[in-house]
Design a protein around this motif. Structure first.
Motif, PDB file in Angstrom:
ATOM      1  N   ASP A 249      -8.858   9.110  -3.845  1.00 19.38           N
ATOM      2  CA  ASP A 249      -8.427   7.877  -4.513  1.00 19.38           C
ATOM      3  C   ASP A 249      -9.617   6.989  -4.868  1.00 19.38           C
TER       4      ASP A 249
ATOM      5  N   THR B  44      -0.522   1.881  -3.385  1.00 16.73           N
ATOM      6  CA  THR B  44      -1.928   1.539  -3.596  1.00 16.73           C
ATOM      7  C   THR B  44      -2.659   1.512  -2.262  1.00 16.73           C
ATOM      8  N   ARG B  45      -3.971   1.513  -2.327  1.00 16.88           N
ATOM      9  CA  ARG B  45      -4.788   1.389  -1.122  1.00 16.88           C
ATOM     10  C   ARG B  45      -6.067   0.631  -1.448  1.00 16.88           C
TER      11      ARG B  45
ATOM     12  N   ARG C 276      -2.738   4.964  -5.501  1.00 16.02           N
ATOM     13  CA  ARG C 276      -2.732   6.204  -4.714  1.00 16.02           C
ATOM     14  C   ARG C 276      -2.393   7.369  -5.638  1.00 16.02           C
TER      15      ARG C 276
ATOM     16  N   THR D 256       0.800  -1.206   0.000  1.00 16.95           N
ATOM     17  CA  THR D 256       0.000   0.000   0.000  1.00 16.95           C
ATOM     18  C   THR D 256       0.843   1.270   0.000  1.00 16.95           C
TER      19      THR D 256
END
Length: 202
Positions: free
Chosen positions: A109, A78-79, A101, A75
């Protein structure tokens, strides 16, 4: 006499070297034997107590910790986000996916993911994405439970589904957050008439 002395020294040195080599060989044999015994002992312990060992490892939380560390690494760029996708019958489904992200908050996002992603899970279930990939998110601000979403004019070209619009999809997605109570839309900085969003929120 000199030759005898040299011969004696050479013989003594050779004997001493042989003793060192022999000592090293014995040490190596002992270490190898200990290592083999330890490996065999560990193998048989695992074989006979496998279930207890696995249970102990799981209960210790080590596996969960490793997974959490891996998730944290993943993460960094990214999330996890939750997105709403509608069906043709008017119902909706919530899908979780890992989104890119964009250097802002999770609300930003999440909307970016609706614009740029079409979750395979939603596609496989027959749900559709109404948010046009041609539009862009200009800005997003959340304050005191109200989320202001500024979109480019291309969002107006998004299709609708039995009265359910892209605005509804974005609104329903943002309303998944507990701290969002209302969503206000702007089109390139100008407030959008609420009637145009066909909001279904109460």
């Amino acid at each position: 006499m000199i030759e005898d002395d040299d011969s004696f020294r050479q013989k003594e040195g050779l004997d001493h070297r042989n003793e060192e080599d022999s000592s090293r060989s014995r040490s190596l044999v002992v270490c190898s034997a200990v290592l083999i015994i330890w490996i065999l002992w560990s193998f048989f312990c695992f074989l006979f107590f496998r279930e207890k060992i696995i249970t102990a490892i799981v209960d210790s939380g080590v596996i969960a910790l490793i997974q959490e560390m891996n998730d944290e690494e993943e993460t960094l760029s990214t999330r996890n986000v939750e997105l709403i996708y509608p069906f043709y019958d008017g119902s909706t489904v919530m899908v979780r996916l890992r989104a890119e992200r964009h250097g802002s908050d999770i609300y930003h996002d999440t909307v970016e993911a609706l614009i740029n992603e079409y979750a395979y899970e939603a596609y496989a279930l027959g749900a559709v994405n109404l948010v046009s990939s041609e539009c862009s998110l200009i800005g997003l601000t959340a304050c005191e439970g109200i989320c202001y979403v500024d979109l480019s004019r291309e969002i107006l070209d998004s299709p609708s589904l039995e009265g359910y619009t892209a605005f509804n999809q974005i609104e329903d997605t943002l309303m998944l957050f507990d701290d969002i109570e209302k969503v206000e839309f702007l089109i390139e900085g100008e407030k959008l008439d609420p009637d145009n969003t066909q909001s279904r929120k109460t």
